[in-house]
Design a protein around this motif. Structure first.
Motif, short mmCIF file in Angstrom:
data_model
loop_
_atom_site.label_atom_id
_atom_site.label_comp_id
_atom_site.label_asym_id
_atom_site.label_seq_id
_atom_site.Cartn_x
_atom_site.Cartn_y
_atom_site.Cartn_z
N LEU A 1 0.83 -1.20 0.00
CA LEU A 1 0.00 0.00 0.00
C LEU A 1 0.86 1.25 0.00
O LEU A 1 0.62 2.20 -0.76
CB LEU A 1 -0.92 -0.01 1.23
N ASN A 2 1.89 1.25 0.85
CA ASN A 2 2.78 2.41 0.91
C ASN A 2 3.51 2.62 -0.41
O ASN A 2 3.72 3.76 -0.85
CB ASN A 2 3.79 2.25 2.05
N ALA A 3 3.94 1.51 -1.04
CA ALA A 3 4.62 1.63 -2.32
C ALA A 3 3.70 2.25 -3.37
O ALA A 3 4.11 3.10 -4.17
CB ALA A 3 5.10 0.25 -2.78
N GLY A 4 2.43 1.82 -3.36
CA GLY A 4 1.48 2.39 -4.30
C GLY A 4 1.27 3.88 -4.08
O GLY A 4 1.19 4.67 -5.03
N VAL A 5 1.19 4.27 -2.81
CA VAL A 5 1.00 5.69 -2.50
C VAL A 5 2.20 6.50 -2.95
O VAL A 5 2.07 7.61 -3.48
CB VAL A 5 0.74 5.87 -0.99
N VAL A 6 3.41 5.95 -2.72
CA VAL A 6 4.63 6.66 -3.13
C VAL A 6 4.64 6.87 -4.65
O VAL A 6 5.02 7.94 -5.14
CB VAL A 6 5.88 5.88 -2.68
N ILE A 7 4.22 5.84 -5.39
CA ILE A 7 4.19 5.96 -6.85
C ILE A 7 3.21 7.05 -7.27
O ILE A 7 3.50 7.88 -8.15
CB ILE A 7 3.81 4.62 -7.48
N VAL A 8 2.03 7.07 -6.63
CA VAL A 8 1.03 8.09 -6.97
C VAL A 8 1.56 9.49 -6.67
O VAL A 8 1.40 10.42 -7.46
CB VAL A 8 -0.28 7.82 -6.18
N ILE A 9 2.21 9.64 -5.50
CA ILE A 9 2.76 10.95 -5.14
C ILE A 9 3.84 11.38 -6.13
O ILE A 9 3.89 12.54 -6.57
CB ILE A 9 3.33 10.91 -3.71
N THR A 10 4.70 10.42 -6.51
CA THR A 10 5.77 10.74 -7.46
C THR A 10 5.21 11.20 -8.80
O THR A 10 5.66 12.19 -9.37
CB THR A 10 6.67 9.51 -7.66
N LEU A 11 4.20 10.46 -9.29
CA LEU A 11 3.59 10.85 -10.56
C LEU A 11 2.91 12.21 -10.45
O LEU A 11 2.96 13.04 -11.37
CB LEU A 11 2.58 9.78 -11.00
N GLY A 12 2.27 12.45 -9.29
CA GLY A 12 1.61 13.74 -9.10
C GLY A 12 2.60 14.89 -9.08
O GLY A 12 2.37 15.95 -9.69
N LEU A 13 3.71 14.68 -8.38
CA LEU A 13 4.74 15.73 -8.31
C LEU A 13 5.34 15.99 -9.69
O LEU A 13 5.62 17.14 -10.06
CB LEU A 13 5.84 15.32 -7.33
#
Length: 213
Positions: free
Chosen positions: A189-201
């Motif tokens: 779950l944390n890995a997925g959130v990190v990916i989403v944040i990275t793409l958003g940034l």
């Protein structure tokens, strides 16, 4: 325009971090299953099922008969003719059997208990015989086992020794397999959130770059 984009970025990252912390806390503290007891033996046409939700006092009292045994018991017990009726007690966590014991509340010379080496939770255990508490018969009788009333059995009697059923052994949330499973799900779950944040940034950075040209 740049300041506005920065404010939106900070707000978005803050919201995502709060969500991650909330989900992580929920996964880190799974609800434990309540203990229970199944009793079979002479005079019982079907298993006597005691659960914390309906009979908490009886569950606690029966578990107290077996949770103080040491790691090593006697290799041999009384003669079979002196044992009297046998009652098998299975301690559960939720619906999962954890440990099993054979109790002989009317054995000559006082109650006896036998712990088989083979346990339902696959934990290593030494087979052995133990002296039982003097109130074993009354504890089982009041829980629903058809035994004659023992007036003299008032207190616990024999006791002490090393606990073989600590509280955590009745909490399946503490089992290694379940803990590893929860940890794996949390990491994914944390890995997925990190990916989403990275793409958003990356998207916001690209937008800012285009607007500032």
């Amino acid at each position: 325009m740049v300041r506005r984009v920065r404010r939106l970025l900070v707000a978005a990252v803050g919201a995502v971090l709060v969500a991650v912390m909330s989900v992580g806390t929920a996964h880190a503290a799974p609800k434990s299953a309540p203990p229970g007891v199944d009793i079979t033996g002479e005079g019982l046409s079907e298993p006597l099922r005691l659960r914390t939700e309906t009979a908490p006092a009886h569950v606690t009292a029966v578990i107290d008969q077996v949770n103080w045994f040491g790691t090593d018991g006697a290799r041999s017990g009384p003669k079979e003719a002196d044992l009297g009726p046998k009652y098998t007690v299975v301690v559960l966590a939720g619906d999962q059997p954890k440990q099993t014991f054979d109790l002989y509340p009317l054995a000559k010379g006082g109650p006896r208990a036998y712990r088989p080496a083979k346990q339902p939770n696959a934990a290593k255990s030494n087979a052995g015989w133990f002296l039982g508490r003097l109130n074993m018969s009354e504890t089982l009788r009041t829980a629903g086992v058809p035994l004659p009333r023992q007036i003299e059995a008032v207190s616990g009697g024999v006791g002490g020794g090393e606990r073989m059923l600590p509280e955590e052994s009745l909490d399946p949330g503490r089992d290694i397999d379940q803990a590893l499973g929860e940890l794996q799900r949390l990491l994914l779950l944390n890995a997925g959130v990190v990916i989403v944040i990275t793409l958003g940034l990356a998207g916001i950075a690209l937008l800012v770059r285009r607007r500032t040209r």
